[in-house]
Design a protein around this motif. Structure first.
Motif, PDB file in Angstrom:
ATOM      1  N   LYS A  67      -4.132   4.394   0.127  1.00 61.89           N
ATOM      2  CA  LYS A  67      -4.189   2.933   0.112  1.00 61.89           C
ATOM      3  C   LYS A  67      -3.992   2.370   1.514  1.00 61.89           C
ATOM      4  O   LYS A  67      -4.632   1.393   1.890  1.00 61.89           O
ATOM      5  CB  LYS A  67      -3.145   2.362  -0.851  1.00 61.89           C
ATOM      6  N   ARG A  68      -3.084   2.980   2.282  1.00 56.74           N
ATOM      7  CA  ARG A  68      -2.852   2.511   3.652  1.00 56.74           C
ATOM      8  C   ARG A  68      -4.093   2.726   4.514  1.00 56.74           C
ATOM      9  O   ARG A  68      -4.542   1.816   5.220  1.00 56.74           O
ATOM     10  CB  ARG A  68      -1.632   3.200   4.259  1.00 56.74           C
TER      11      ARG A  68
ATOM     12  N   THR B  86      -9.988  -2.562  -2.389  1.00 57.49           N
ATOM     13  CA  THR B  86      -9.069  -1.674  -1.683  1.00 57.49           C
ATOM     14  C   THR B  86      -8.691  -0.496  -2.576  1.00 57.49           C
ATOM     15  O   THR B  86      -8.609   0.646  -2.115  1.00 57.49           O
ATOM     16  CB  THR B  86      -7.798  -2.437  -1.243  1.00 57.49           C
TER      17      THR B  86
ATOM     18  N   TYR C 181       0.874  -1.178   0.000  1.00 57.95           N
ATOM     19  CA  TYR C 181       0.000   0.000   0.000  1.00 57.95           C
ATOM     20  C   TYR C 181       0.907   1.223   0.000  1.00 57.95           C
ATOM     21  O   TYR C 181       1.345   1.697   1.040  1.00 57.95           O
ATOM     22  CB  TYR C 181      -0.935  -0.044   1.213  1.00 57.95           C
TER      23      TYR C 181
END
Length: 136
Positions: free
Chosen positions: A63-64, A122, A58
């Protein structure tokens, strides 16, 4: 909005902070307090920093934060309030990476429900965050 950033090297949210966010979420919106599975919560906190072949899976703040939110929503580490806690944690993670989410409470509710029903990957979660975040 940038699509990559400096990689985080340690979780930006501790288990204690996550439990506090859960307490706030349940107090504010109702529900039952309590941890159902500590291991699932620890796994969710660690996921944003997962690597493969020496590379962070990520590679952006979005993304994290999205990976954290997805894991918290889907893992059900708390007895109740997993989606609400996930939204708090996602926002806190992003804030610690220098971004603030600009979304109405109803948007966040719908977003959390879409994650829970597996409507968003995600990558789609991260894209949603990019569209609704601004640097602090």
């Amino acid at each position: 909005m940038p699509t990559s950033d400096k990689e985080a090297v340690e979780p930006l949210i501790s288990l204690e902070q996550l439990v506090w966010m859960h307490t706030v979420a349940v107090t504010e919106f109702g529900g039952s307090q309590g941890i159902r599975d500590r291991g699932l919560l620890e796994s969710a906190i660690a996921r944003p920093l997962a690597t493969f072949g020496g590379k962070n899976l990520y590679d952006t703040p979005f993304k994290r934060a999205g990976a954290l939110a997805e894991s918290l929503v889907l893992n059900h580490g708390f007895v109740d309030g997993n989606k609400r806690t996930a939204m708090y944690a996602m926002a806190a993670w992003l804030e610690r990476e220098g971004y603030v989410i600009d979304a109405a409470r109803g948007e966040l509710r719908d977003f959390a429900l879409a994650i829970a029903s597996h409507e968003l990957s995600t990558e789609q979660i991260a894209a949603w965050l990019v569209q609704r975040s601004k640097p602090t």
